[in-house]
Design an enzyme around this catalytic site. Structure first.
Site: not given
Length: 313
Positions: A37-39, A41, A171
Site C-alpha cells: 500500500l502506498d503511503p 493509502a 492510481r
C-alpha cells in the site's frame, strides 16, 4: 508465531514501516506483507508471520476491494495528490461522462503501470528512473476490474468503490478516468477494505503495535495503562495457518503421508486419509490428522500423486 496478522495501515507510513514495527514487537524476523500500500493509502495490510511467509505468493494473488477519492482537473507525476503538479485544467466532467468513462474501464483490460511504481524495467525499479527524471517505458499488463461503482459525486471530486485483480494500480485507473473524461484527474485518497479473504473487520489498528490495545475492527484505539500490546495480545488475533487459503481444496494425510511431505516426496493415494479432491485444482492443501496445514501439493495427473511443492513442517 505462524499465521497472518491483519493491520489497518494508517496514512503516511509505508508498508515496510508496518512490517518493521511488527518485527520489533513480535521479535519475529520472518514477517512480510501480502501487497504493498502506498503511503497515501490506508486499510487492510495482511502480514504473513513465521512459516506463513512461505504462502505470500498465494495470499497476494487474490482480488482486492478499494474505496478511492478522485480529484478532477489536476494531474501529477505520481498520479496522486502527493506528487508534483503537471497540469491543471480546472474542469469537472458531467455525471454522464464520468459514468461512461468508468463503464469503459470495467472488465479485462491492459493497464500501463505508473512511472512511480515498483515495476522492474531492465532490472531496475520504475520509480528509480522517475526520481532521476530518466525516461522509462512501462509495458501494459493484463488486469481486471470486476466491479466499479460511483458512491458520491459533487463539485470537483467523486468517490468510487471497486474490486480489482492483483497487480492493479488504482492510481492508473484514476489517470485513465481523467483522460477519458478530458479533464485530467489524480488520486486524493485510497482505502483498501479487502485483500483476498482478509477484511477490515479482522484488522487491528497500527497503534496496537505502538501502545494501543490490540482490538479487531476499524474503531478507535483504546489506550492501556500498562503500555503497549505485546506478543501474547496479538497472538490471539493471529489468523492460524489452518485457516489460510480456505478456497483451496484440502486433503488429510496419514502418518506415512506426513513423513513423505516432510521429505518433499510424492504423496500417494494410499497416504491419504480420504479421497483426493475432484476437479482440476492446481494446488491442494495438505493437512495432518489434527487439521494443521503441513504443506501445499500439486496434483500429478498421470500418476495420481500429490507433490508437496511447499513444505511447512
Amino acid at each position: 508465531m505462524d499465521g497472518v496478522l491483519v493491520v489497518d495501515k494508517p496514512e503516511g507510513l509505508t508498508s515496510h514501516d508496518v512490517v518493521a514495527a511488527a518485527r520489533r514487537l513480535l521479535g519475529e524476523k520472518r514477517i512480510g506483507h501480502t501487497g504493498t500500500l502506498d503511503p497515501l493509502a490506508t486499510g487492510v495490510l495482511p502480514l504473513a508471520c513465521g512459516r506463513a511467509t512461505r504462502l505470500v505468493r498465494f495470499l497476494s494473488a487474490s482480488d482486492k476491494d478499494y474505496e478511492a477519492t478522485i480529484l478532477f482537473g489536476v494531474t501529477t507525476d505520481t498520479l496522486d495528490i502527493t506528487g508534483q503538479e503537471t497540469g491543471r485544467s480546472g474542469a469537472t466532467p458531467s455525471r454522464g461522462a464520468l459514468l461512461a468513462a468508468m463503464q469503459s474501464l470495467e472488465g479485462e483490460q491492459m493497464q500501463v503501470p505508473p512511472a512511480y511504481s515498483a515495476k522492474k524495467v531492465g532490472g531496475r525499479r520504475a520509480y528509480d528512473f522517475a526520481r532521476r527524471d530518466e525516461p522509462v517505458e512501462l509495458a501494459a499488463v493484463p488486469v481486471r476490474v470486476s466491479r466499479l461503482e460511483l458512491l458520491e459525486f459533487g463539485d470537483d471530486r467523486c468517490r468510487v468503490s471497486l474490486t480489482c485483480s492483483a497487480g492493479f494500480y488504482v492510481r492508473a485507473l484514476v489517470r485513465d478516468i481523467g483522460a477519458r473524461c478530458g479533464t485530467g484527474a489524480c488520486l486524493e485518497a485510497l482505502r483498501r477494505t479487502r485483500s483476498g479473504d482478509f477484511t477490515l473487520e479482522e484488522a487491528i489498528p497500527f497503534d496496537a503495535l505502538h501502545g494501543g490495545t490490540a482490538v479487531r475492527g476499524a474503531g478507535p484505539v483504546e489506550r492501556r495503562e500498562e503500555g503497549r500490546a505485546g506478543p501474547a495480545d496479538l497472538e490471539t488475533l493471529l489468523i492460524p495457518m489452518e485457516d489460510l487459503l480456505p478456497r483451496m481444496p484440502a486433503v488429510t494425510v496419514t502418518a506415512e503421508g506426513l513423513a513423505r511431505v516432510s521429505h518433499g516426496q510424492h504423496v500417494r493415494p494410499v497416504d491419504l486419509a480420504g479421497p483426493q479432491p475432484s476437479g482440476a485444482a492446481e494446488w491442494v492443501r495438505l493437512l495432518d490428522a489434527g487439521g494443521a496445514l503441513v504443506g501445499l501439493g500439486t496434483p500429478q495427473r498421470l500418476s495420481g500423486f500429490l507433490h508437496p511443492e511447499v513444505v511447512l513442517i
